[in-house]
Design an enzyme around this catalytic site. Structure first.
Site, mmCIF file in Angstrom:
data_model
loop_
_atom_site.group_PDB
_atom_site.id
_atom_site.type_symbol
_atom_site.label_atom_id
_atom_site.label_comp_id
_atom_site.label_asym_id
_atom_site.label_seq_id
_atom_site.Cartn_x
_atom_site.Cartn_y
_atom_site.Cartn_z
ATOM 1 N N GLU A 266 -3.998 10.567 -12.344
ATOM 2 C CA GLU A 266 -4.768 9.332 -12.563
ATOM 3 C C GLU A 266 -4.056 8.425 -13.553
ATOM 4 O O GLU A 266 -4.032 7.203 -13.395
ATOM 5 C CB GLU A 266 -6.188 9.648 -13.062
ATOM 6 C CG GLU A 266 -7.064 10.333 -12.036
ATOM 7 C CD GLU A 266 -7.133 9.588 -10.706
ATOM 8 O OE1 GLU A 266 -7.513 8.408 -10.693
ATOM 9 O OE2 GLU A 266 -6.796 10.196 -9.666
ATOM 10 N N TRP A 269 -1.639 6.488 -11.719
ATOM 11 C CA TRP A 269 -2.205 5.330 -11.015
ATOM 12 C C TRP A 269 -2.058 4.069 -11.875
ATOM 13 O O TRP A 269 -1.805 2.974 -11.398
ATOM 14 C CB TRP A 269 -3.705 5.546 -10.736
ATOM 15 C CG TRP A 269 -3.975 5.920 -9.321
ATOM 16 C CD1 TRP A 269 -4.203 7.165 -8.835
ATOM 17 C CD2 TRP A 269 -4.059 5.020 -8.192
ATOM 18 N NE1 TRP A 269 -4.406 7.111 -7.472
ATOM 19 C CE2 TRP A 269 -4.325 5.814 -7.070
ATOM 20 C CE3 TRP A 269 -3.914 3.653 -8.037
ATOM 21 C CZ2 TRP A 269 -4.462 5.268 -5.793
ATOM 22 C CZ3 TRP A 269 -4.057 3.101 -6.766
ATOM 23 C CH2 TRP A 269 -4.324 3.908 -5.664
ATOM 24 N N TRP A 297 -14.207 -14.681 5.266
ATOM 25 C CA TRP A 297 -15.232 -14.509 4.226
ATOM 26 C C TRP A 297 -16.380 -15.503 4.324
ATOM 27 O O TRP A 297 -16.202 -16.621 4.781
ATOM 28 C CB TRP A 297 -14.586 -14.658 2.841
ATOM 29 C CG TRP A 297 -13.344 -13.850 2.633
ATOM 30 C CD1 TRP A 297 -12.084 -14.336 2.430
ATOM 31 C CD2 TRP A 297 -13.222 -12.425 2.607
ATOM 32 N NE1 TRP A 297 -11.194 -13.311 2.281
ATOM 33 C CE2 TRP A 297 -11.858 -12.126 2.387
ATOM 34 C CE3 TRP A 297 -14.121 -11.374 2.753
ATOM 35 C CZ2 TRP A 297 -11.376 -10.812 2.306
ATOM 36 C CZ3 TRP A 297 -13.645 -10.083 2.670
ATOM 37 C CH2 TRP A 297 -12.295 -9.804 2.451
ATOM 38 N N ASN A 338 -15.720 5.503 -11.688
ATOM 39 C CA ASN A 338 -14.720 5.139 -10.689
ATOM 40 C C ASN A 338 -15.241 5.210 -9.251
ATOM 41 O O ASN A 338 -15.030 4.301 -8.459
ATOM 42 C CB ASN A 338 -13.482 6.026 -10.840
ATOM 43 C CG ASN A 338 -12.427 5.679 -9.801
ATOM 44 O OD1 ASN A 338 -11.982 4.544 -9.724
ATOM 45 N ND2 ASN A 338 -12.056 6.642 -8.969
ATOM 46 N N TRP A 356 -12.792 -10.479 -2.014
ATOM 47 C CA TRP A 356 -12.652 -9.532 -3.126
ATOM 48 C C TRP A 356 -12.374 -10.226 -4.451
ATOM 49 O O TRP A 356 -12.668 -9.706 -5.515
ATOM 50 C CB TRP A 356 -11.567 -8.491 -2.837
ATOM 51 C CG TRP A 356 -10.182 -9.025 -2.584
ATOM 52 C CD1 TRP A 356 -9.667 -9.412 -1.377
ATOM 53 C CD2 TRP A 356 -9.121 -9.246 -3.531
ATOM 54 N NE1 TRP A 356 -8.365 -9.838 -1.517
ATOM 55 C CE2 TRP A 356 -7.998 -9.750 -2.832
ATOM 56 C CE3 TRP A 356 -9.002 -9.040 -4.906
ATOM 57 C CZ2 TRP A 356 -6.791 -10.062 -3.442
ATOM 58 C CZ3 TRP A 356 -7.787 -9.353 -5.522
ATOM 59 C CH2 TRP A 356 -6.713 -9.872 -4.800
ATOM 60 N N TRP A 379 -8.897 -3.511 -6.363
ATOM 61 C CA TRP A 379 -9.655 -4.395 -5.455
ATOM 62 C C TRP A 379 -8.902 -4.561 -4.137
ATOM 63 O O TRP A 379 -9.493 -4.549 -3.067
ATOM 64 C CB TRP A 379 -9.936 -5.750 -6.113
ATOM 65 C CG TRP A 379 -11.202 -5.702 -6.932
ATOM 66 C CD1 TRP A 379 -11.288 -5.495 -8.273
ATOM 67 C CD2 TRP A 379 -12.554 -5.814 -6.446
ATOM 68 N NE1 TRP A 379 -12.617 -5.480 -8.657
ATOM 69 C CE2 TRP A 379 -13.408 -5.680 -7.562
ATOM 70 C CE3 TRP A 379 -13.125 -6.023 -5.196
ATOM 71 C CZ2 TRP A 379 -14.803 -5.740 -7.467
ATOM 72 C CZ3 TRP A 379 -14.515 -6.088 -5.091
ATOM 73 C CH2 TRP A 379 -15.342 -5.944 -6.208
HETATM 74 C C1 LIG Z 1 -12.630 -2.007 -7.800
HETATM 75 C C2 LIG Z 1 -12.017 -1.263 -8.964
HETATM 76 C C3 LIG Z 1 -11.619 -1.959 -10.098
HETATM 77 C C4 LIG Z 1 -11.021 -1.274 -11.176
HETATM 78 N N1 LIG Z 1 -10.648 -1.987 -12.290
HETATM 79 C C5 LIG Z 1 -10.042 -1.334 -13.325
HETATM 80 C C6 LIG Z 1 -9.637 -2.051 -14.487
HETATM 81 O O1 LIG Z 1 -9.785 -3.271 -14.608
HETATM 82 N N2 LIG Z 1 -9.071 -1.326 -15.512
HETATM 83 C C7 LIG Z 1 -8.872 0.029 -15.427
HETATM 84 O O2 LIG Z 1 -8.366 0.628 -16.384
HETATM 85 N N3 LIG Z 1 -9.217 0.707 -14.317
HETATM 86 C C8 LIG Z 1 -9.802 0.075 -13.270
HETATM 87 N N4 LIG Z 1 -10.173 0.795 -12.156
HETATM 88 C C9 LIG Z 1 -9.765 2.212 -12.036
HETATM 89 C C10 LIG Z 1 -10.765 3.259 -12.523
HETATM 90 O O3 LIG Z 1 -12.030 3.009 -11.985
HETATM 91 C C11 LIG Z 1 -10.874 3.335 -14.034
HETATM 92 O O4 LIG Z 1 -9.596 3.414 -14.622
HETATM 93 C C12 LIG Z 1 -11.661 4.591 -14.457
HETATM 94 O O5 LIG Z 1 -12.950 4.547 -13.874
HETATM 95 C C13 LIG Z 1 -11.778 4.638 -15.951
HETATM 96 O O6 LIG Z 1 -12.566 5.711 -16.340
HETATM 97 P P1 LIG Z 1 -11.942 6.944 -17.106
HETATM 98 O O7 LIG Z 1 -11.169 6.447 -18.283
HETATM 99 O O8 LIG Z 1 -13.046 7.903 -17.374
HETATM 100 O O9 LIG Z 1 -10.938 7.501 -16.031
HETATM 101 P P2 LIG Z 1 -10.274 8.949 -15.876
HETATM 102 O O10 LIG Z 1 -10.699 9.470 -14.556
HETATM 103 O O11 LIG Z 1 -10.510 9.788 -17.061
HETATM 104 O O12 LIG Z 1 -8.730 8.603 -15.743
HETATM 105 C C14 LIG Z 1 -7.854 8.532 -16.878
HETATM 106 C C15 LIG Z 1 -7.159 7.204 -16.926
HETATM 107 O O13 LIG Z 1 -6.321 7.026 -15.792
HETATM 108 C C16 LIG Z 1 -6.305 5.644 -15.427
HETATM 109 N N5 LIG Z 1 -6.858 5.507 -14.073
HETATM 110 C C17 LIG Z 1 -7.737 6.326 -13.452
HETATM 111 N N6 LIG Z 1 -7.974 5.895 -12.193
HETATM 112 C C18 LIG Z 1 -7.242 4.772 -12.031
HETATM 113 C C19 LIG Z 1 -7.063 3.869 -10.949
HETATM 114 N N7 LIG Z 1 -7.667 4.035 -9.768
HETATM 115 N N8 LIG Z 1 -6.243 2.810 -11.133
HETATM 116 C C20 LIG Z 1 -5.595 2.611 -12.306
HETATM 117 N N9 LIG Z 1 -5.720 3.445 -13.367
HETATM 118 C C21 LIG Z 1 -6.534 4.510 -13.219
HETATM 119 C C22 LIG Z 1 -7.188 4.900 -16.417
HETATM 120 O O14 LIG Z 1 -6.368 4.389 -17.445
HETATM 121 C C23 LIG Z 1 -8.103 6.019 -16.925
HETATM 122 O O15 LIG Z 1 -8.624 5.765 -18.209
HETATM 123 C C24 LIG Z 1 -10.799 0.123 -11.078
HETATM 124 C C25 LIG Z 1 -11.214 0.814 -9.928
HETATM 125 C C26 LIG Z 1 -11.815 0.132 -8.885
HETATM 126 C C27 LIG Z 1 -12.227 0.901 -7.656
#
Ligand SMILES: Cc1cc2nc3c(=O)[nH]c(=O)nc-3n(C[C@H](O)[C@H](O)[C@H](O)COP(=O)(O)OP(=O)(O)OC[C@H]3O[C@@H](n4cnc5c(N)ncnc54)[C@H](O)[C@@H]3O)c2cc1C
Length: 462
Positions: A266, A269, A297, A338, A356, A379
């Site tokens: 993650e 990502w 749209w 997420n 979007w 997105w």
């Molecule tokens: C539509 C949409 C918009 C999003 N916008 C953002 C945003 O603006 N900023 C953001 O940080 N994340 C975004 N995310 C990704 C993800 O949802 C969040 O990073 C995550 O929910 C943060 O929670 P956590 O720290 O508990 O994640 P954990 O599951 O604990 O993951 C650890 C870290 O990994 C990174 N990470 C995890 N999943 C993703 C992912 N899919 N993409 C990029 N990094 C990821 C984050 O830095 C996160 O803190 C988005 C996801 C979606 C579906």
């Protein structure tokens, strides 16, 4: 001879440990840490309301950390390039150190500043510097899985930089007062729920990570369930750079569980999203794939029903409990789970057929972790408009997702109108004939929304 002062220009890297700009500056002379509140350089991408709230607390925490080192944080407001040139003149500093940032407006600003003074850029906000992981033929990756495999193959532990020991300049330049920046909302004060949910700063980030590591073995499955506190909630800490992903990686380097490996994936990502933005600077603003134009749209600017639907989505009043719980969690806490982000985003784009970019900009304003690269990349992924093979025509069913990922407790928590409904009724009270007073019926049926989206797609694709 006393060494000349060194400026450390801080942006989304608000920490002392594993911060190469601080480290290099401290070795060269007395250090002047500077944060510039710059609403001009990002232009349309001025930081959103929730991020500004978080920034206030993050800067406050950094001030405390710097005070421990008998140092200070100089706060200035204005166009960063101009402010830094002015500060160099005022202080006699010879060099500005900063970590590299990859948002297109920061890359331009770094180039301009580098033409005017001695700017030394360092790496450190990503697992590996964006742009450095390439395919065998030297081209950047577009698809996540091979990128992830390449990062895993390239990483062999990290040397984490300790907090530097800082010496002070003879005279400190004047600083704004943080409170005068009005980053906190007052009229109205909508940040109550966020205050309960977040503690900003590097110390808080590491404490939170320590708690999370206790349950990291279950992360692979628990992260999918919004009713469980199963993910790290480190996203705003990482976004503002209060902690580096390398520090986290290093803590769990020896963990052999699936959970730890998934967590590292993650983090990758986040690197991946930044790598995409390096390749396609407008990725958060323009669909990558051609053909997803305005004909697809419903436009909230010209279509009243679409405007009402967008408002219902933003306010968590769509009649889909899982979507509404997510949107209300976002409004109250500045964060959304997420899995629920995916469901809510898909609902906007497909069931409501709204571009979007309306969702991206709502998230930009309301998320404490709003991140140009991560938000845009996700997105585009949900919408099927991005670099990957996810397709617009694959339409998520929000109600079955809600049951599959056991979202009952989550819904009861964030949608008080539904707090007395047990599973399975809480996932779809309308279908079960138990819609409580005050909670809306669905603004569009699942099948109807799905068919409308598919028909609109077929119409533009011929
Ligand atoms: C539509 C949409 C918009 C999003 N916008 C953002 C945003 O603006 N900023 C953001 O940080 N994340 C975004 N995310 C990704 C993800 O949802 C969040 O990073 C995550 O929910 C943060 O929670 P956590 O720290 O508990 O994640 P954990 O599951 O604990 O993951 C650890 C870290 O990994 C990174 N990470 C995890 N999943 C993703 C992912 N899919 N993409 C990029 N990094 C990821 C984050 O830095 C996160 O803190 C988005 C996801 C979606 C579906």
């Amino acid at each position: 001879m006393i060494a000349a002062p060194q400026i450390v220009w801080l942006r989304r890297d608000l920490r002392l440990a594993d911060q190469a700009a601080f480290h290099a500056a401290a070795q060269a002379g007395p250090v002047i840490p500077v944060y510039v509140l710059d609403d001009e350089t990002p232009d349309e991408r001025r930081m959103g309301g929730a991020s500004r709230w978080y920034l206030h607390h993050s800067l406050e925490s950094l001030q405390t950390d710097l005070a421990r080192h008998h140092s200070q944080l100089v706060l200035r407001r204005g166009r960063a390039v101009d402010v830094l040139c002015q500060l160099v003149e005022e202080t006699g500093a010879t060099t500005v150190h900063a970590l590299r940032h990859y948002e297109p407006w920061w890359r331009k600003a770094e180039e301009e500043l580098g033409g005017k003074l001695d700017l030394v850029l360092h790496d450190g906000n990503y697992i590996l510097p964006p742009g450095t992981v390439t395919t065998g033929s030297g081209t950047p990756y577009k698809i996540f899985t091979p990128f992830k495999d390449a990062v895993f193959a390239a990483v062999d532990g990290f040397d984490i930089l300790p907090e530097p020991s800082l010496s002070s300049p003879e005279d400190w330049p004047a600083s704004d007062k943080l409170a005068d920046w009005d980053l906190l909302p007052t009229k109205p004060d909508w940040a109550g729920g966020m205050r309960d949910f977040w503690k900003a700063g590097s110390r808080a980030a590491l404490d939170r990570f320590e708690e999370f590591v206790e349950v990291i073995g279950d992360y692979k499955q628990d992260r999918e369930c919004p009713s469980i506190d199963g993910s790290s909630k480190l996203s705003p800490h990482l976004h503002f750079g209060e902690v580096s992903p390398r520090q986290l990686w290093q803590v769990i380097a020896q963990h052999r569980s699936h959970g730890a490996r998934f967590f590292k994936a993650e983090l990758i990502w986040r690197d991946y999203a930044q790598n995409l933005v390096l390749q396609f600077p407008n990725y958060a603003e323009e669909p990558y794939r051609e053909g997803y134009d305005e004909r697809l749209w419903r436009d909230p600017e010209s279509d009243e029903q679409a405007a009402d639907d967008l408002a219902a989505w933003q306010q968590g009043r769509t009649g889909y409990p899982i979507v509404d719980a997510g949107m209300r969690q976002l409004w109250q806490t500045g964060w959304m789970h997420n899995r629920v982000r995916m469901i809510a985003a898909s609902f906007l784009v497909k069931h409501l057929l709204i571009d979007w970019r309306h969702g991206e900009s709502w998230f930009w304003d309301t998320l404490v972790d709003a991140d140009y690269a991560s938000n845009g990349t996700n997105w585009q992924w949900v919408s099927g408009t991005g670099v990957d093979s996810n397709m617009f025509v694959r339409i998520m069913a929000p109600l079955s997702q809600s049951e599959k990922f056991s979202a009952g407790d989550y819904i009861r928590h964030y949608v008080p109108e539904l707090e007395d409904l047990d599973d399975p009724y809480v996932h779809d009270p309308e279908e079960h004939g138990c819609l409580p007073a005050g909670y809306p019926a669905k603004i569009i049926g699942h099948r109807e929304g799905r068919e409308r989206a598919l028909a609109a797609y077929r119409a533009i694709k011929g």
